[in-house]
Design a protein around this motif. Structure first.
Motif, short mmCIF file in Angstrom:
data_model
loop_
_atom_site.label_atom_id
_atom_site.label_comp_id
_atom_site.label_asym_id
_atom_site.label_seq_id
_atom_site.Cartn_x
_atom_site.Cartn_y
_atom_site.Cartn_z
N MET A 1 29.43 47.50 42.14
CA MET A 1 30.29 48.52 42.14
C MET A 1 31.78 48.13 42.56
O MET A 1 32.71 48.62 41.82
N THR A 2 31.59 47.18 43.63
CA THR A 2 33.24 46.81 43.68
C THR A 2 33.76 45.88 42.76
O THR A 2 34.86 45.62 42.57
N ALA A 3 32.84 45.13 42.26
CA ALA A 3 33.30 44.23 41.07
C ALA A 3 33.74 45.03 40.03
O ALA A 3 34.98 44.61 39.36
N ALA A 4 33.21 46.19 39.69
CA ALA A 4 33.97 47.00 38.52
C ALA A 4 35.16 47.64 38.85
O ALA A 4 36.28 47.44 38.13
N LEU A 5 35.27 48.11 40.25
CA LEU A 5 36.69 48.43 40.62
C LEU A 5 37.97 47.21 40.77
O LEU A 5 38.81 47.36 40.19
N GLY A 6 37.30 46.26 41.22
CA GLY A 6 38.10 45.08 41.14
C GLY A 6 38.66 44.44 39.72
O GLY A 6 39.52 44.07 39.61
N GLY A 7 37.58 44.57 38.84
CA GLY A 7 38.03 44.19 37.45
C GLY A 7 38.94 45.32 36.78
O GLY A 7 40.02 44.71 36.16
N LEU A 8 38.93 46.53 37.22
CA LEU A 8 39.87 47.47 36.67
C LEU A 8 41.43 47.24 37.28
O LEU A 8 42.33 47.30 36.83
N CYS A 9 41.44 46.82 38.50
CA CYS A 9 42.67 46.71 39.27
C CYS A 9 43.06 45.30 39.12
O CYS A 9 44.46 45.07 38.97
N ALA A 10 42.39 44.24 38.60
CA ALA A 10 42.68 42.81 38.35
C ALA A 10 43.75 42.77 37.37
O ALA A 10 44.74 41.93 37.39
N GLY A 11 43.70 43.39 36.11
CA GLY A 11 44.50 43.64 34.98
C GLY A 11 45.87 43.88 35.48
O GLY A 11 46.80 43.41 35.33
N LEU A 12 46.11 44.90 36.16
CA LEU A 12 47.35 45.57 36.72
C LEU A 12 47.77 44.59 37.68
O LEU A 12 48.97 44.07 37.66
N VAL A 13 46.98 43.96 38.81
CA VAL A 13 47.75 42.97 39.55
C VAL A 13 48.20 41.68 38.92
O VAL A 13 49.26 41.31 39.12
N ALA A 14 47.28 41.14 37.75
CA ALA A 14 47.77 40.18 36.99
C ALA A 14 49.08 40.40 36.40
O ALA A 14 49.86 39.23 36.11
N GLU A 15 49.20 41.51 35.88
CA GLU A 15 50.80 42.01 35.26
C GLU A 15 51.65 42.06 35.99
O GLU A 15 52.90 41.80 35.86
N TRP A 16 51.27 42.32 37.32
CA TRP A 16 52.63 42.87 38.20
C TRP A 16 52.89 41.51 39.04
O TRP A 16 54.12 41.15 38.90
N LEU A 17 51.99 40.79 39.53
CA LEU A 17 52.34 39.66 40.25
C LEU A 17 52.11 38.40 39.58
O LEU A 17 52.45 37.16 40.37
N GLY A 18 51.49 38.28 38.52
CA GLY A 18 51.12 36.89 37.84
C GLY A 18 49.66 36.59 37.87
O GLY A 18 48.94 37.18 38.62
N ARG A 19 49.29 35.60 37.04
CA ARG A 19 48.04 34.97 36.94
C ARG A 19 47.65 34.30 38.44
O ARG A 19 46.63 34.49 38.82
N LYS A 20 48.47 33.61 38.94
CA LYS A 20 48.03 32.72 39.91
C LYS A 20 47.87 33.38 41.20
O LYS A 20 46.90 33.26 41.82
N LYS A 21 48.67 34.47 41.61
CA LYS A 21 48.61 35.45 42.69
C LYS A 21 47.13 36.23 42.43
O LYS A 21 46.51 36.50 43.64
#
Length: 409
Positions: A81-101
């Motif tokens: 369940m948290t992996a699904a939520l993490g996956g939804l947030c991951a794209g936003l974070v990767a676009e906002w902060l960058g892939r490395k962060k």
């Protein structure tokens, strides 16, 4: 006669950029690119480890900290369940902060979650740790392949991106094997989760020394930094070739943000979840829903449950020894990894549809075998192990490698 008009002088066509020299796998995996790909692959391994280790650890930790059956199921299932939520947030974070962060954040989740579980004395801290690990799994599954795809050259991109799925399944096998490694050690399950802290800390230290994705830098308007990264990653750092590649990235970024000349370029920048759920083009809408259907059924068929409860399935079928149970699930994990390698080498030659149909048929038969082996008075350890191996083999031949390929296509 009308006056003769002198044709306007036209600018000469740009000189074509010579193609880059052939790049071998050895050349590709040297220098900073090797470090970046290794960090991405290690994150996938750690994601798989955190998924697989619970099957081994739960054989002893359930009794040690007094978990009920419901608490066991919740602590295992909450990761998805948290992996699904993490996956939804991951794209936003990767676009906002960058892939490395984003990758660093994934490993921070792995680290803190593993510490919580290693120190837990009851259900509460175990549940929290599994939630954090699930967020890390979601981030790693989304960001790691993107990071790899945006760094490596096209001629080896397919092989290195598919390496992520192999690394995840390799991590599951290592997680299964950890139980045997700490068998007989008092509180050995704590050491299993403590072991997962080591690679997370190493990745958190190494990630800052690898280059950021040049495509992300271009999307943020940081063109000088992107050019430096391309020169750093290039096997043959020809400035003209690097400038041509940078120009392609700028053009793609403009189209993605709606600044391109074509209709598709503008549409792609303004698209949202509404276009995913109900695209205005009926052909595209059908394609999207078929891709989503394949992705949904790849999970709904119970693959995660089989991975997490492999040990319980074997014990329910009649295996009493913890050591024999661990050996059985190690064999199941090895079967999963081997058939994934076989499937990944076949789907380009055999085709997507035949592989999915073969996978579906094998999964149906294997689930029937598992039900026969674990229900009623006629339980059979041999039949259960056969069903588990057949399930993992069937899933790895089709749905495991193809779900991402079909969705992206």
């Amino acid at each position: 006669c009308p006056a003769m008009k002198t044709p306007a002088a036209s600018s000469p066509p740009p000189l074509p950029v010579a193609p880059p020299p052939a790049r071998s796998w050895r050349d590709t995996l040297c220098g900073p690119l090797a470090k970046a790909v290794s960090v991405s692959a290690a994150s996938s391994v750690l994601s798989g480890y955190d998924q697989g280790v619970i099957a081994s650890a739960m054989l002893t930790m359930k009794e040690d900290i007094g978990l009920t059956d419901v608490e066991e199921e919740l602590s295992i299932g909450v990761l998805n369940m948290t992996a699904a939520l993490g996956g939804l947030c991951a794209g936003l974070v990767a676009e906002w902060l960058g892939r490395k962060k984003a990758i660093a954040l994934a490993n921070a989740f792995f680290l803190v979650g593993s510490v919580c579980i290693a120190l837990c004395q009851g259900f509460g801290l175990l549940f929290l740790g599994r939630m954090l690990q699930g967020a890390g799994v979601g981030f790693a599954l989304v960001v790691a392949p993107i990071f790899t795809a945006e760094l490596v050259p096209p001629e080896v991109r397919g092989g290195l991106v598919s390496l992520g799925d192999v690394c995840t399944n390799g991590g599951i096998l290592v997680g299964y094997s950890a139980g045997l490694m700490f068998l007989g050690v008092a509180g050995g399950w704590r050491s299993m989760f403590g072991l997962g802290c080591v690679p997370a800390m190493i990745i958190l230290c190494l990630i800052w020394s690898v280059p950021e994705s040049p495509r992300w830098l271009v999307s943020r308007g940081r063109f000088d930094e992107a050019r430096k990264v391309l020169l750093r990653l290039a096997h043959d750092p020809n400035p003209a070739r690097v400038d041509a590649e940078l120009a392609d990235m700028k053009r793609a970024a403009e189209e993605a943000s709606g600044g391109g000349d074509g209709q598709n370029g503008g549409a792609s920048g303004n698209g949202g979840w509404g276009d995913v759920a109900w695209h205005p083009d009926p052909v595209v809408r059908t394609m999207v829903w078929r891709g989503l259907g394949v992705a949904f059924f790849s999970q709904a068929m119970g693959t995660e449950a089989v991975v997490y409860f492999a040990g319980s399935i074997v014990q329910t079928a009649g295996v009493e020894s913890v050591r024999d149970t661990l050996l059985a699930i190690m064999g199941v994990g090895l079967c999963k990894l081997i058939f994934l390698l076989i499937g990944s080498s076949l789907f380009d030659r055999v085709g997507r549809r035949p592989m999915l149909l073969t996978s579906s048929g094998g999964l149906t038969v294997s689930l029937i075998l598992l039900a026969m082996a674990t229900v009623g008075a006629g339980t059979s350890p041999a039949l259960a192990i056969t069903g588990l191996c057949m399930f993992m083999a069937s899933f790895s031949l089709g749905f495991s490698p193809l779900v991402y390929v079909i969705c992206s296509e």
